[in-house]
Write an enzyme that holds these catalytic residues in place. Structure first.
Site, PDB file in Angstrom:
ATOM      1  N   THR A 448      26.701  52.437  77.534  1.00  0.00           N
ATOM      2  CA  THR A 448      27.062  51.397  78.391  1.00  0.00           C
ATOM      3  C   THR A 448      28.560  51.335  78.483  1.00  0.00           C
ATOM      4  O   THR A 448      29.664  51.926  77.858  1.00  0.00           O
ATOM      5  CB  THR A 448      26.858  49.799  77.760  1.00  0.00           C
ATOM      6  OG1 THR A 448      27.388  49.115  78.968  1.00  0.00           O
ATOM      7  CG2 THR A 448      27.118  49.636  76.208  1.00  0.00           C
ATOM      8  N   TYR A 491      27.892  42.383  71.780  1.00  0.00           N
ATOM      9  CA  TYR A 491      26.638  44.007  72.228  1.00  0.00           C
ATOM     10  C   TYR A 491      27.046  45.094  72.656  1.00  0.00           C
ATOM     11  O   TYR A 491      27.145  45.544  72.297  1.00  0.00           O
ATOM     12  CB  TYR A 491      26.516  43.209  73.596  1.00  0.00           C
ATOM     13  CG  TYR A 491      25.850  44.346  74.553  1.00  0.00           C
ATOM     14  CD1 TYR A 491      24.579  44.771  74.143  1.00  0.00           C
ATOM     15  CD2 TYR A 491      26.289  45.110  75.208  1.00  0.00           C
ATOM     16  CE1 TYR A 491      23.752  45.769  75.128  1.00  0.00           C
ATOM     17  CE2 TYR A 491      26.099  46.066  76.866  1.00  0.00           C
ATOM     18  CZ  TYR A 491      24.969  46.654  76.806  1.00  0.00           C
ATOM     19  OH  TYR A 491      23.799  47.309  76.925  1.00  0.00           O
TER      20      TYR A 491
END
Length: 676
Positions: A448, A491
């Site tokens: 990501t 995250y």
């Protein structure tokens, strides 16, 4: 001999749920979901010891009517008040055995209108519940329970004998010889196949044990029913599909009732039983977490009951031919995973779709793959956090695409440990499974852009509807792979750790790996939410005629990329893995698909022909004002480029949603059809 076909024919089931004194809020919270799951019965304890403790009467005065008015209730009456116990403990026989029958009589008078059956004691051959060291021949137990059962029966209620744990046919036969079985209407059975080590060596299967039980009952009381008063499966290894399978198996066993243990996990700060505090299995027997998050079993039951559960279970049939070399896609039922799987399946490849189906609706993607590609699709319904459960899926893999993940920043802030387990531990489990297989299958990982952090050092120029970098190079090309890593939010940390492990396995173990750090991907087969998949979420909300929430001011900029182009990038990396082993690529729509949230909202309003109601909230942690991927490395090394421009991509997604997700004739959809 009593019939045991009723439960299997109707699919009826119940739950065991112990409500502790004072748990008013927990009871109010769980009961509606228990009913929503389709449960017909509820078994809970009515502790004699707790009843006589301070506040006990008030608690049970509230609890028993509350439960009994909503569901067929089975109260389990057990635990001696220490002041009345021969041992001074709640598992001891009362000094005066008749006191227990008097307590049962009192309960029937006070609460009996709320139930038809009453269970007398719990696990009487288990030292934690009944101190058989002080009652080695069970004379005290038989006199106590036999008298209470006789009196309950005389008063018109149906007594149930508590289930032995572990099952002991000799103990049960003793209950028959002592006359206890002759005065009960049902006998409980406890069994947890696959969960307890202590049970594994002696477990002979449902048919064998219940057959033994039936044979004993036929000798002493042929009319007595067999009730499974406790069975379950702990998801301590995160194997939620196995819990669902065990539940379905339990529904088919030859018993008259089934109580699943339990509805909710035990909170980690609650001691289950003395001496068992550190066994994680005791804390994960529920079908929802202690934070009330549904596991797979709960979600499926609440979505459509037993039929829904059966439909999903039918998807789990790998059927991989011997000698096949499949492509494994973790998270293969998800948005990107299912599109990637379809691409390989269309080329005739065998694809193992490894998914835990945790995200609502993704089983529809798996069903779609199976309908279109049949025997080439090999579902493995497992969780990457469960190394033992996934290893076999990688044994013959010729390539692995690791897309399974916890995908929301918001969720990671609420449950950092769960986020770490899914993203960091899940990734190293995949890498270790590949390493153990010994085939050095390429592993291509979905990372990501959050590994670059919030990009707070970049000066931004606020424009009317967007933020623009002051740096001309970033403005023209975007963020490159040479940008220093700066993990932000749990995250970002968990994905960043996984990102680095994947790259290191190329160095340390010579496994051909590569990493794609993705920006915002959108397209068909996406179940978008406001936490993740925002483009699809906005469009779905607009098509439903509902509003959306914006966190921040909406001028955040992203380079949105259509999933077809993302699939092309993954396949390009796979095809060239020999040249790009151990490398990382940024993947997004690039400057040509650079768009603000406000601009996307305006385009959605054009597509639907109606204004979209929006609300604005606080900024979310780690949110980047601007992220556009510099995709020149993908272009230079692999010849890849984004082909779908964002406006065309939104139209494509809207058309797909109109055809595949919406069947109602809402005004928004009618407008869209007219415009199309």
């Amino acid at each position: 001999m009593t019939s045991t076909a009723a439960k299997s024919a109707t699919g009826e089931f119940g739950f065991v749920e112990w409500f502790r004194p004072g748990e008013f809020e927990r009871t109010e919270r769980l009961l509606p979901d228990i009913l929503k799951s389709g449960a017909s019965y509820l078994r809970t304890h009515l502790s004699w010891a707790e009843y006589l403790a301070p506040g006990g009467e008030e608690w049970f005065d509230w609890l028993i009517p509350k439960l009994g008015e909503e569901i067929d209730l089975l109260p389990c009456l057990h635990y001696t008040p220490p002041s009345l116990s021969r041992t001074g403990r709640s598992n001891g026989a009362p000094v005066v055995l008749k006191d227990y029958a008097d307590f049962v009589d009192h309960v029937l008078t006070r609460y009996g209108r709320h139930f038809r059956h009453v269970e007398l004691w719990n696990e009487p051959n288990n030292l934690l519940d009944w101190d058989w060291r002080e009652d080695a021949d069970f004379n005290l137990f038989c006199e106590m329970v036999g008298g209470a059962a006789y009196w309950a029966k005389q008063r018109g209620w149906k007594p149930v004998l508590g289930g032995p744990c572990p099952f002991d046919p000799m103990w049960l036969d003793l209950m028959g010889e002592r006359g206890v079985l002759s005065v009960v209407d049902a006998v409980g059975f406890h069994g947890f196949p696959g969960t307890w080590d202590s049970e594994e060596g002696s477990w002979g299967g449902w048919d064998m044990h219940l057959g033994e039980m039936r044979s004993i009952l036929n000798r002493h009381n042929p009319d007595a029913q067999i009730w499974i008063t406790e069975t379950g499966y702990s998801t301590w290894r995160n194997d939620e599909m196995e819990q669902a399978r065990r539940f379905m198996k339990a529904l088919q066993v030859p018993a008259d009732r089934l109580y699943w243990y339990s509805f909710a996990d035990v909170p980690p700060n609650v001691a289950v039983q003395e001496g068992l505090w550190f066994d994680p299995r005791h804390y994960h027997l529920g079908m929802v977490t202690h934070e009330n998050q549904p596991k797979l079993l709960a979600r499926l039951l609440m979505e459509g009951g037993i039929e829904r559960l059966q439909d999903v279970a039918r998807l789990a049939s790998p059927n991989l031919a011997s000698g096949a070399a499949p492509i494994v896609i973790t998270g293969g039922s998800g948005f990107i995973g299912s599109n990637l799987a379809e691409s390989f399946l269309a080329d005739g490849e065998d694809v193992i779709v490894l998914d835990n189906l945790a995200r609502a609706g993704v089983d529809q993607n798996l069903e779609w793959l199976k309908q279109h590609h049949g025997a080439k699709v090999h579902p493995v319904l497992a969780d990457v956090r469960d190394l033992r459960g996934i290893e076999a899926a990688f044994a013959d893999a010729k390539a692995v695409f690791h897309l399974a993940a916890q995908t929301a920043v918001t969720t990671s802030l609420v449950s950092p440990l769960d986020d770490f387990e899914a993203n960091a531990r899940g990734t190293i489990n995949v890498l270790e499974a590949v390493r153990k297989a010994g085939r050095k299958a390429p592993v291509i990982f979905a990372s990501t852009n959050k590994v670059y952090g919030a990009l707070e050092d970049l000066e931004m120029l606020p424009m009317d509807d967007r933020y623009v970098p002051a740096d001309a190079g970033v403005r023209e090309f975007g963020i490159g792979e040479d940008r220093p890593l700066s993990f932000c939010t749990p995250y970002g940390c968990s994905k960043g750790v996984a990102d680095q492990y994947v790259l290191d396995y190329a160095k340390s173990f010579d496994i051909p790996t590569a990493v794609l750090r993705m920006s915002c991907i959108y397209g068909p087969r996406q179940f978008g939410t406001e936490d993740q998949g925002w483009v699809a979420h906005f469009l779905i909300q607009a098509l439903k005629g509902e509003g959306v929430s914006i966190y921040g001011d909406g001028r955040q900029v992203r380079d949105i990329l259509h999933v077809d182009d993302a699939v092309g990038a993954y396949r390009a990396v796979h095809a060239a893995i020999g040249r790009v082993k151990g490398e990382v690529f940024n993947l997004g729509g690039g400057p040509q698909n650079c768009v603000s949230i406000l601009a996307v909202l305006r385009e959605i309003e054009k597509l639907t022909g109606r204004p979209l109601e929006t609300g604005f909230g606080e900024w979310r942690a780690g949110d980047q004002l601007f992220f556009v991927a510099d995709t020149r490395k993908l272009a230079d090394r692999l010849g890849w480029q984004a082909r779908m421009r964002w406006r065309s991509g939104l139209q494509h997604l809207a058309d797909w949603l109109r055809t595949h997700r919406f069947t109602d004739e809402s005004s928004a959809l009618r407008d869209l059809r007219v415009r199309a």
